[in-house]
Design an enzyme around this catalytic site. Structure first.
Site, PDB file in Angstrom:
ATOM      1  N   ARG A  32       0.858  -1.182   0.000  1.00  0.00           N
ATOM      2  CA  ARG A  32       0.000   0.000   0.000  1.00  0.00           C
ATOM      3  C   ARG A  32       0.896   1.234   0.000  1.00  0.00           C
ATOM      4  O   ARG A  32       1.977   1.223   0.613  1.00  0.00           O
ATOM      5  CB  ARG A  32      -0.861   0.035   1.274  1.00  0.00           C
ATOM      6  CG  ARG A  32      -1.990  -0.974   1.300  1.00  0.00           C
ATOM      7  CD  ARG A  32      -3.134  -0.536   0.385  1.00  0.00           C
ATOM      8  NE  ARG A  32      -4.274  -1.420   0.479  1.00  0.00           N
ATOM      9  CZ  ARG A  32      -4.523  -2.443  -0.339  1.00  0.00           C
ATOM     10  NH1 ARG A  32      -3.690  -2.716  -1.337  1.00  0.00           N
ATOM     11  NH2 ARG A  32      -5.608  -3.171  -0.186  1.00  0.00           N
ATOM     12  N   GLU A  91      -3.592   7.661  -4.216  1.00  0.00           N
ATOM     13  CA  GLU A  91      -3.993   7.188  -5.551  1.00  0.00           C
ATOM     14  C   GLU A  91      -5.307   7.836  -5.980  1.00  0.00           C
ATOM     15  O   GLU A  91      -6.185   8.021  -5.143  1.00  0.00           O
ATOM     16  CB  GLU A  91      -4.167   5.658  -5.522  1.00  0.00           C
ATOM     17  CG  GLU A  91      -2.855   4.959  -5.255  1.00  0.00           C
ATOM     18  CD  GLU A  91      -3.016   3.446  -5.057  1.00  0.00           C
ATOM     19  OE1 GLU A  91      -4.110   2.914  -5.280  1.00  0.00           O
ATOM     20  OE2 GLU A  91      -2.035   2.818  -4.665  1.00  0.00           O
ATOM     21  N   HIS A 124      -1.573   0.596  -9.668  1.00  0.00           N
ATOM     22  CA  HIS A 124      -2.172  -0.368  -8.733  1.00  0.00           C
ATOM     23  C   HIS A 124      -2.851  -1.517  -9.499  1.00  0.00           C
ATOM     24  O   HIS A 124      -4.072  -1.668  -9.464  1.00  0.00           O
ATOM     25  CB  HIS A 124      -3.170   0.326  -7.793  1.00  0.00           C
ATOM     26  CG  HIS A 124      -3.488  -0.479  -6.570  1.00  0.00           C
ATOM     27  ND1 HIS A 124      -3.855   0.092  -5.369  1.00  0.00           N
ATOM     28  CD2 HIS A 124      -3.515  -1.824  -6.356  1.00  0.00           C
ATOM     29  CE1 HIS A 124      -4.091  -0.856  -4.477  1.00  0.00           C
ATOM     30  NE2 HIS A 124      -3.894  -2.029  -5.056  1.00  0.00           N
TER      31      HIS A 124
HETATM   32  C1  8YV Z   1      -7.217  -4.329  -5.736  1.00  0.00           C
HETATM   33  C2  8YV Z   1      -5.810  -4.847  -3.627  1.00  0.00           C
HETATM   34  O1  8YV Z   1      -6.473  -3.407  -6.409  1.00  0.00           O
HETATM   35  O2  8YV Z   1      -6.445  -6.970  -2.864  1.00  0.00           O
HETATM   36  C3  8YV Z   1      -6.012  -5.865  -2.564  1.00  0.00           C
HETATM   37  O3  8YV Z   1      -5.734  -5.561  -1.385  1.00  0.00           O
HETATM   38  O4  8YV Z   1      -5.206  -3.847  -3.444  1.00  0.00           O
HETATM   39  C4  8YV Z   1      -6.328  -5.146  -4.978  1.00  0.00           C
HETATM   40  O5  8YV Z   1      -6.476  -6.446  -5.271  1.00  0.00           O
HETATM   41  C5  8YV Z   1      -8.515  -3.717  -5.481  1.00  0.00           C
HETATM   42  O6  8YV Z   1      -9.139  -3.950  -4.283  1.00  0.00           O
HETATM   43  C6  8YV Z   1      -9.426  -3.978  -6.653  1.00  0.00           C
HETATM   44  O7  8YV Z   1     -10.423  -3.027  -6.741  1.00  0.00           O
END
Ligand code: 8YV
Length: 313
Positions: free
Chosen positions: A232, A261, A279
């Site tokens: 993150r 982001e 991302h």
């Molecule tokens: C996604 C993510 O980018 O799973 C996670 O923690 O950061 C990702 O898989 C996101 O949640 C998809 O919208």
């Protein structure tokens, strides 16, 4: 289940949206002109929230939804969900582990290769016609580099396994030593950073891991070290990283995630020692469909009083 109100927090995936809309009474909060008014009107019927890495369920939202029973996140990371508040109120929480591990680990290796071998810069070199004027500069070898991983969970372990195939010695930092692992353990991030060539962030974002990469860690990694982040954005003190990259105090960085982001510090755009991705760690059709199936499967299980597929709380 058509009468069960499900609130989706932002656009995530059209397949997921379709699957939810055919089973539940789906509300898309981003299409609503006045959110507080909408929440007031529908709060009694919203029994589930679907969030992701961008928008989850904070205390304010949870407290405004008295009928809320479950938060099903389209992500493995749950830093956008107030887990404490969910526990207090007996609200169940699910995420999407395992199905995205391979994609995220693949991307981490991709970032290491593109950053050290400057693959994106090579591509720009060809497209801009510069090749006709001379060969591309020499880059840095990846195979055999010492890879230090912060967080040896599912994703960290999958990255380690892949990096081993490139003959990279693996070391790691985590809250405690993993007895089942033969990789070298460091009890602090500073020690890990001082001992590796490539430092990879692969841990969940929590209060303890926010800014786990600070100036001291960056300096311990040093001018020949590379930083890779598939975790993150807030794991890194971003202004510190930007100045280290601008000043050449670290060799480079491969980043899939950022503090704010989709905003990325503009100073990075002109640097060739960084690779910047939007991302996309889990962003393949196969994986996002599998994540969507888990979100829907968890909601169906909950509302038919069956065990949840991937419960967290
Ligand atoms: C996604 C993510 O980018 O799973 C996670 O923690 O950061 C990702 O898989 C996101 O949640 C998809 O919208």
């Amino acid at each position: 289940m058509e009468s069960v109100g499900v609130l989706m927090m932002c656009p995530m995936n059209s397949y997921l949206e379709h699957q939810l809309s055919t089973r539940f009474n789906l509300y898309r909060i981003w299409t609503v002109p006045h959110k507080p008014h909408f929440l007031k009107t529908h709060s009694g019927s919203i029994r589930a929230v679907v969030g992701n890495a961008t928008a989850g369920a904070d205390r304010e939202l949870i407290e405004s939804l008295p009928a809320l029973e479950i938060v099903s996140s389209f992500s493995v990371g749950l830093d956008k969900v107030d887990l404490g508040c969910c526990k207090e109120r007996g609200i169940r929480v699910t995420n999407t582990p395992d199905v995205l591990t391979e994609d995220v680990a693949d991307l981490a290796i991709g970032l290491m290769l593109t950053t050290l071998r400057k693959i994106c810069e090579c591509d720009r070199y060809v497209r801009s016609g510069l090749w006709k004027k001379g060969d591309f500069k020499l880059t840095t070898k990846f195979s055999g580099k010492k890879v230090g991983i912060i967080g040896l969970g599912r994703i960290g372990t999958a990255i380690a396994k892949r990096a081993e195939a490139f003959n990279c010695p693996i070391s790691y930092y985590s809250q405690s030593k993993k007895p089942e692992s033969n990789y070298k353990y460091f009890p602090s991030v500073i020690e890990l950073a001082s001992d590796c060539d490539i430092l990879v962030v692969a841990c969940p974002l929590t209060e303890e891991t926010r800014h786990i990469i600070n100036r001291e860690v960056i300096d311990a990694l040093g001018p020949k070290g590379y930083l890779i982040n598939i975790g993150r954005g807030p794991h890194i003190d971003e202004p510190e990283l930007v100045s280290a990259l601008v000043e050449g105090r670290i060799a480079g960085a491969g980043l899939d995630v950022f503090e704010n982001e989709p905003h990325v510090p503009e100073e990075l755009f002109k640097l060739d020692n960084v690779v910047l991705l939007p991302h996309v760690g889990s962003g393949t059709v196969e994986t996002r469909n599998a994540m969507a199936d888990l979100v829907v499967g968890n909601l169906e299980a909950h509302f038919s009083k069956k065990p949840l597929l991937t419960p967290v709380v």
